[in-house]
Structure formats: structure tokens, C-alpha cells
Design a protein around this motif. Sequence first.
Motif, PDB file in Angstrom:
ATOM      1  N   TRP A 136      20.656 -79.667 -68.011  1.00  0.00           N
ATOM      2  CA  TRP A 136      20.390 -79.130 -66.678  1.00  0.00           C
ATOM      3  C   TRP A 136      21.042 -77.761 -66.473  1.00  0.00           C
ATOM      4  N   SER A 137      21.936 -77.347 -67.376  1.00  0.00           N
ATOM      5  CA  SER A 137      22.694 -76.114 -67.170  1.00  0.00           C
ATOM      6  C   SER A 137      21.911 -74.850 -67.520  1.00  0.00           C
ATOM      7  N   GLN A 138      20.910 -74.948 -68.377  1.00  0.00           N
ATOM      8  CA  GLN A 138      20.093 -73.804 -68.801  1.00  0.00           C
ATOM      9  C   GLN A 138      18.678 -74.311 -69.063  1.00  0.00           C
ATOM     10  N   PRO A 139      17.693 -73.415 -69.035  1.00  0.00           N
ATOM     11  CA  PRO A 139      16.340 -73.821 -69.435  1.00  0.00           C
ATOM     12  C   PRO A 139      16.348 -74.294 -70.894  1.00  0.00           C
ATOM     13  N   PHE A 140      15.459 -75.206 -71.220  1.00  0.00           N
ATOM     14  CA  PHE A 140      15.380 -75.725 -72.595  1.00  0.00           C
ATOM     15  C   PHE A 140      15.240 -74.605 -73.612  1.00  0.00           C
ATOM     16  N   SER A 141      14.441 -73.598 -73.272  1.00  0.00           N
ATOM     17  CA  SER A 141      14.205 -72.506 -74.215  1.00  0.00           C
ATOM     18  C   SER A 141      15.508 -71.827 -74.632  1.00  0.00           C
ATOM     19  N   PHE A 142      16.473 -71.749 -73.735  1.00  0.00           N
ATOM     20  CA  PHE A 142      17.768 -71.147 -74.063  1.00  0.00           C
ATOM     21  C   PHE A 142      18.411 -71.870 -75.240  1.00  0.00           C
ATOM     22  N   PHE A 143      18.428 -73.200 -75.185  1.00  0.00           N
ATOM     23  CA  PHE A 143      19.069 -73.987 -76.242  1.00  0.00           C
ATOM     24  C   PHE A 143      18.291 -73.917 -77.561  1.00  0.00           C
ATOM     25  N   PHE A 144      16.981 -74.043 -77.482  1.00  0.00           N
ATOM     26  CA  PHE A 144      16.186 -73.980 -78.711  1.00  0.00           C
ATOM     27  C   PHE A 144      16.267 -72.592 -79.345  1.00  0.00           C
ATOM     28  N   ASP A 145      16.224 -71.544 -78.536  1.00  0.00           N
ATOM     29  CA  ASP A 145      16.370 -70.184 -79.065  1.00  0.00           C
ATOM     30  C   ASP A 145      17.734 -70.010 -79.725  1.00  0.00           C
ATOM     31  N   PHE A 146      18.772 -70.534 -79.105  1.00  0.00           N
ATOM     32  CA  PHE A 146      20.116 -70.436 -79.675  1.00  0.00           C
ATOM     33  C   PHE A 146      20.171 -71.109 -81.049  1.00  0.00           C
ATOM     34  N   LEU A 147      19.608 -72.294 -81.147  1.00  0.00           N
ATOM     35  CA  LEU A 147      19.619 -73.030 -82.419  1.00  0.00           C
ATOM     36  C   LEU A 147      18.882 -72.256 -83.507  1.00  0.00           C
ATOM     37  N   VAL A 148      17.702 -71.758 -83.190  1.00  0.00           N
ATOM     38  CA  VAL A 148      16.905 -71.016 -84.163  1.00  0.00           C
ATOM     39  C   VAL A 148      17.599 -69.704 -84.531  1.00  0.00           C
ATOM     40  N   ASP A 149      18.063 -68.980 -83.532  1.00  0.00           N
ATOM     41  CA  ASP A 149      18.712 -67.688 -83.773  1.00  0.00           C
ATOM     42  C   ASP A 149      19.969 -67.822 -84.636  1.00  0.00           C
ATOM     43  N   ASN A 150      20.632 -68.962 -84.540  1.00  0.00           N
ATOM     44  CA  ASN A 150      21.861 -69.182 -85.299  1.00  0.00           C
ATOM     45  C   ASN A 150      21.649 -70.063 -86.526  1.00  0.00           C
ATOM     46  N   GLN A 151      20.400 -70.241 -86.913  1.00  0.00           N
ATOM     47  CA  GLN A 151      19.983 -70.913 -88.142  1.00  0.00           C
ATOM     48  C   GLN A 151      20.506 -72.347 -88.274  1.00  0.00           C
ATOM     49  N   PHE A 152      20.515 -73.078 -87.167  1.00  0.00           N
ATOM     50  CA  PHE A 152      20.836 -74.499 -87.244  1.00  0.00           C
ATOM     51  C   PHE A 152      19.706 -75.210 -87.970  1.00  0.00           C
ATOM     52  N   ASN A 153      20.057 -76.146 -88.826  1.00  0.00           N
ATOM     53  CA  ASN A 153      19.013 -76.906 -89.519  1.00  0.00           C
ATOM     54  C   ASN A 153      19.100 -78.402 -89.234  1.00  0.00           C
ATOM     55  N   ALA A 154      20.121 -78.830 -88.486  1.00  0.00           N
ATOM     56  CA  ALA A 154      20.270 -80.246 -88.157  1.00  0.00           C
ATOM     57  C   ALA A 154      21.094 -80.397 -86.885  1.00  0.00           C
ATOM     58  N   LEU A 155      20.819 -81.469 -86.143  1.00  0.00           N
ATOM     59  CA  LEU A 155      21.572 -81.815 -84.940  1.00  0.00           C
ATOM     60  C   LEU A 155      21.883 -83.303 -84.951  1.00  0.00           C
ATOM     61  N   ARG A 156      23.073 -83.637 -84.495  1.00  0.00           N
ATOM     62  CA  ARG A 156      23.452 -85.040 -84.278  1.00  0.00           C
ATOM     63  C   ARG A 156      23.181 -85.358 -82.817  1.00  0.00           C
ATOM     64  N   VAL A 157      22.456 -86.442 -82.573  1.00  0.00           N
ATOM     65  CA  VAL A 157      22.140 -86.855 -81.206  1.00  0.00           C
ATOM     66  C   VAL A 157      22.827 -88.186 -80.940  1.00  0.00           C
ATOM     67  N   PRO A 158      23.962 -88.155 -80.224  1.00  0.00           N
ATOM     68  CA  PRO A 158      24.642 -89.402 -79.889  1.00  0.00           C
ATOM     69  C   PRO A 158      23.860 -90.182 -78.838  1.00  0.00           C
ATOM     70  N   MET A 159      23.784 -91.468 -79.014  1.00  0.00           N
ATOM     71  CA  MET A 159      23.091 -92.325 -78.058  1.00  0.00           C
ATOM     72  C   MET A 159      23.770 -93.688 -78.053  1.00  0.00           C
ATOM     73  N   ASP A 160      23.406 -94.528 -77.120  1.00  0.00           N
ATOM     74  CA  ASP A 160      24.021 -95.848 -77.085  1.00  0.00           C
ATOM     75  C   ASP A 160      23.015 -96.929 -77.458  1.00  0.00           C
TER      76      ASP A 160
END
Length: 118
Positions: free
Chosen positions: A5-29
Motif C-alpha cells: 500500500w506504500s507505493q504503486p505496484f509498478s514502483f516495486f517491480f521496476d525496482f526489482l528489474v532495475d536492480n537485477q533481482f532474479n528471485a524473491l522469498r514470499v513468507p506466508m502462513d
Amino acid sequence: LHGIWSQPFSFFFDFLVDNQFNALRVPMDLDLMLNDRTPGYITPEPDEGYPSPLASNTSLEILDWFVAQCADRGILIMLDMHCLDTSGTNASPVFYSSKFSRQDAISGWKAMAERYAN
């Protein structure tokens, strides 16, 4: 998906791509793995062009969307059964409790494996 909710989704996806992330851990219950729910705190940003309305989707439908967005960008997802329910990791430091059995944990992982097999 905490914090979206803190930023538009595009902000986060652009950040990941721009910084060459290739994997994310998604914690869930585990409770979410077994019992999909519709939280009311996930709402689309007014100026975003992503699929909408996310607010009317269940938690797992939003996760599906998130996984697909990451896949489109070549980002792998590692699901992490971080805790058993929303009470957090301190409530049960292992993958079972009096509320959730070992079989429940296995069933939760099977459900996620079947959901994201392809």
C-alpha cells in the motif's frame, strides 16, 4: 505482500528489474495455504494500470497475480511457510501445533505445489 500500500505496484517491480533481482522469498502462513481469505487492506493505487480490482480478490488470487507479474519479469518465487497463522513465528517455532497437525503442513505444501505447478 506486506507493504504494497506504500507505493504503486509498478514502483516495486521496476525496482526489482532495475536492480537485477532474479528471485524473491514470499513468507506466508499455513492457515492461508489451507484457508484462502480476503483481507480488506489491499487496495489498488488510483493511477495504476495493473489488473483491478485487487481489493475484491482473495489473498491467494492476489498471490497468483504477484507470482505471474514476477514470472513475466523472469523473477523466481520461493514460497516460505513462515508461520502457522497470523499470530507469527513466536506462537509456534515448528511447523505444527495443537491447531495445525503435521498432516496439515503437508496438505498446505501440496496445495501450493498443485497451484503453482506450471
